[in-house]
Design an enzyme around this catalytic site. Structure first.
Site, PDB file in Angstrom:
ATOM      1  CE1 TYR A 133      -3.718   2.527   0.566  1.00 15.98           C
ATOM      2  CE2 TYR A 133      -2.276   3.418   2.263  1.00 15.98           C
ATOM      3  CZ  TYR A 133      -3.385   3.534   1.452  1.00 15.98           C
ATOM      4  OH  TYR A 133      -4.165   4.680   1.511  1.00 15.98           O
ATOM      5  CE  LYS A 141      -3.073   5.163  -2.316  1.00 10.07           C
ATOM      6  NZ  LYS A 141      -4.161   5.944  -2.951  1.00 10.07           N
TER       7      LYS A 141
HETATM    8  N1  LIG Z   1      -9.333   6.383   4.659  1.00  7.76           N
HETATM    9  C1  LIG Z   1      -8.144   6.768   4.983  1.00  7.76           C
HETATM   10  O1  LIG Z   1      -7.791   6.869   6.175  1.00  7.76           O
HETATM   11  C2  LIG Z   1      -7.150   7.148   3.916  1.00  7.76           C
HETATM   12  C3  LIG Z   1      -5.908   7.652   4.335  1.00  7.76           C
HETATM   13  C4  LIG Z   1      -4.980   8.041   3.355  1.00  7.76           C
HETATM   14  C5  LIG Z   1      -5.322   7.929   2.015  1.00  7.76           C
HETATM   15  N2  LIG Z   1      -6.518   7.405   1.652  1.00  7.76           N
HETATM   16  C6  LIG Z   1      -6.812   7.324   0.212  1.00  7.76           C
HETATM   17  O2  LIG Z   1      -8.037   7.960  -0.053  1.00  7.76           O
HETATM   18  C7  LIG Z   1      -8.664   7.371  -1.200  1.00  7.76           C
HETATM   19  C8  LIG Z   1     -10.128   7.085  -0.901  1.00  7.76           C
HETATM   20  O3  LIG Z   1     -10.165   6.158   0.168  1.00  7.76           O
HETATM   21  P1  LIG Z   1     -11.444   5.967   1.110  1.00  7.76           P
HETATM   22  O4  LIG Z   1     -10.928   5.968   2.487  1.00  7.76           O
HETATM   23  O5  LIG Z   1     -12.523   6.874   0.721  1.00  7.76           O
HETATM   24  O6  LIG Z   1     -11.790   4.445   0.741  1.00  7.76           O
HETATM   25  P2  LIG Z   1     -13.193   3.679   0.592  1.00  7.76           P
HETATM   26  O7  LIG Z   1     -14.207   4.249   1.501  1.00  7.76           O
HETATM   27  O8  LIG Z   1     -12.842   2.245   0.727  1.00  7.76           O
HETATM   28  O9  LIG Z   1     -13.614   4.017  -0.915  1.00  7.76           O
HETATM   29  C9  LIG Z   1     -12.822   3.593  -1.979  1.00  7.76           C
HETATM   30  C10 LIG Z   1     -13.551   3.818  -3.278  1.00  7.76           C
HETATM   31  O10 LIG Z   1     -12.768   3.241  -4.327  1.00  7.76           O
HETATM   32  C11 LIG Z   1     -13.588   2.271  -5.025  1.00  7.76           C
HETATM   33  N3  LIG Z   1     -12.809   1.150  -5.535  1.00  7.76           N
HETATM   34  C12 LIG Z   1     -11.945   0.371  -4.866  1.00  7.76           C
HETATM   35  N4  LIG Z   1     -11.475  -0.604  -5.671  1.00  7.76           N
HETATM   36  C13 LIG Z   1     -12.061  -0.423  -6.884  1.00  7.76           C
HETATM   37  C14 LIG Z   1     -12.000  -1.108  -8.116  1.00  7.76           C
HETATM   38  N5  LIG Z   1     -11.253  -2.210  -8.286  1.00  7.76           N
HETATM   39  N6  LIG Z   1     -12.713  -0.651  -9.148  1.00  7.76           N
HETATM   40  C15 LIG Z   1     -13.505   0.448  -9.004  1.00  7.76           C
HETATM   41  N7  LIG Z   1     -13.615   1.123  -7.855  1.00  7.76           N
HETATM   42  C16 LIG Z   1     -12.912   0.696  -6.808  1.00  7.76           C
HETATM   43  C17 LIG Z   1     -14.566   1.804  -3.980  1.00  7.76           C
HETATM   44  O11 LIG Z   1     -15.647   1.133  -4.583  1.00  7.76           O
HETATM   45  P3  LIG Z   1     -16.596   0.146  -3.697  1.00  7.76           P
HETATM   46  O12 LIG Z   1     -17.372   1.084  -2.831  1.00  7.76           O
HETATM   47  O13 LIG Z   1     -17.408  -0.584  -4.681  1.00  7.76           O
HETATM   48  O14 LIG Z   1     -15.662  -0.728  -2.923  1.00  7.76           O
HETATM   49  C18 LIG Z   1     -14.908   3.124  -3.310  1.00  7.76           C
HETATM   50  O15 LIG Z   1     -15.815   3.872  -4.093  1.00  7.76           O
HETATM   51  C19 LIG Z   1      -7.831   6.139  -1.551  1.00  7.76           C
HETATM   52  O16 LIG Z   1      -6.990   6.419  -2.642  1.00  7.76           O
HETATM   53  C20 LIG Z   1      -6.999   5.906  -0.289  1.00  7.76           C
HETATM   54  O17 LIG Z   1      -5.778   5.270  -0.569  1.00  7.76           O
HETATM   55  C21 LIG Z   1      -7.436   7.018   2.560  1.00  7.76           C
END
Ligand SMILES: NC(=O)c1ccc[n+]([C@@H]2O[C@H](COP(=O)([O-])OP(=O)(O)OC[C@H]3O[C@@H](n4cnc5c(N)ncnc54)[C@H](OP(=O)(O)O)[C@@H]3O)[C@@H](O)[C@H]2O)c1
Length: 257
Positions: free
Chosen positions: A153, A157
């Site tokens: 991961y 990133k």
């Molecule tokens: N949450 C954190 O603490 C955090 C921290 C640092 C960075 N980030 C980054 O922020 C971004 C958003 O994360 P989030 O926390 O909002 O995550 P999340 O709630 O898990 O949402 C992820 C989104 O990406 C979609 N997705 C994942 N795999 C996919 C695939 N194979 N094809 C199409 N769509 C896909 C998911 O679809 P489904 O709903 O269908 O699964 C969902 O809409 C990511 O890039 C993550 O690395 C998050």
């Protein structure tokens, strides 16, 4: 008002960003992995124009997402937000024989960037964990090492920041920036995540649309709408180019110069 495409907008920060953009009067196209998730996304984000569909773990489907977006016309901004987290317990392999995490977090934004009509602004959602990413870029396919989800991961990133900065350098007519949203309680972040969920999606919206001079920069890295220092390695053009070359070798798509 801007027209914005957001990947992974069926949940989490992508969905929150979509709602905020619409609240602010912008046009939004959503993206979801399949028809059912697209219908759920459209129901959850009233006012969105439409949702394009494709599983970003598949190179063919990601190429098709780019085609669908290009058929919808031009966009002012694209937010590369979709991602999978650090909890994959083993090397999940895609239909292309690649690690699932590499395909979704690294290759999909690369392919979409390369194949979609160039918007005015590009935003890449990274993470503070990019600082632990492996700057050797060796063994991206995890064939020679035992799987470590958290390392994979962090690597992905790091790749997102390298990609954003490479684009900023290669395409001076586009504003391309990366950000970390903080560790927040989405599906990925988990319920105990300590950072402010209400602040998490705002930086991507701001970078995509704001007319403030602070948002109209390129090749920068942000946290909560403020500049933050990324890993120094991300500033290295030679490393950026090596990532682009590796992505091209993995998926056969070339990023235009
Ligand atoms: N949450 C954190 O603490 C955090 C921290 C640092 C960075 N980030 C980054 O922020 C971004 C958003 O994360 P989030 O926390 O909002 O995550 P999340 O709630 O898990 O949402 C992820 C989104 O990406 C979609 N997705 C994942 N795999 C996919 C695939 N194979 N094809 C199409 N769509 C896909 C998911 O679809 P489904 O709903 O269908 O699964 C969902 O809409 C990511 O890039 C993550 O690395 C998050």
């Amino acid at each position: 008002m801007a027209r914005v495409f957001i990947t992974g907008s069926s949940d989490g920060m992508g969905r929150m960003a979509a709602r905020l953009l619409i609240e602010q009067g912008h046009g939004v196209v959503l993206h979801a992995r399949n028809q059912q998730r697209a219908e759920q996304a459209m129901a959850a984000v009233p006012g969105a124009e439409t949702a394009v569909i494709g599983d970003l773990a598949s190179i063919a489907q990601t190429r098709n997402v780019a085609d669908q977006v290009n058929r919808l016309g031009t966009f002012d901004a694209v937010i590369h937000n979709a991602g999978v987290g650090y909890r994959e317990p083993r090397r999940l392999t895609t239909e292309d024989g690649l690690p699932h995490l590499l395909a979704v977090n690294t290759l999909a934004p690369y392919i979409l960037t390369a194949l979609m009509r160039r918007p005015k602004r590009l935003v890449y959602v990274s993470s503070a964990l990019h600082k632990s990413g492996d700057t050797s870029l060796k063994d991206l396919k995890w064939e020679q090492r035992a799987w470590q989800g958290s390392q994979a991961y962090s690597d992905s990133k790091l790749h997102d920041v390298l990609l954003g900065f490479a684009v900023a350098r290669r395409w001076p007519d586009v504003l391309a920036n990366a950000l970390e949203p903080g560790w927040v309680a989405t599906k990925m972040g988990g319920p105990g995540a300590p950072d402010d969920l209400d602040a998490a999606h705002r930086t991507q919206v701001w970078l995509a649309t704001s007319e403030e001079p602070a948002a109209k920069v390129t090749g920068e890295y942000f946290y909560h709408m403020r500049l933050r220092q990324p890993s120094p390695a991300t500033r290295n053009p030679e490393l950026q180019e090596r990532l682009l070359e590796a992505c091209k070798d993995l998926c056969g798509v070339e990023l235009p110069g």
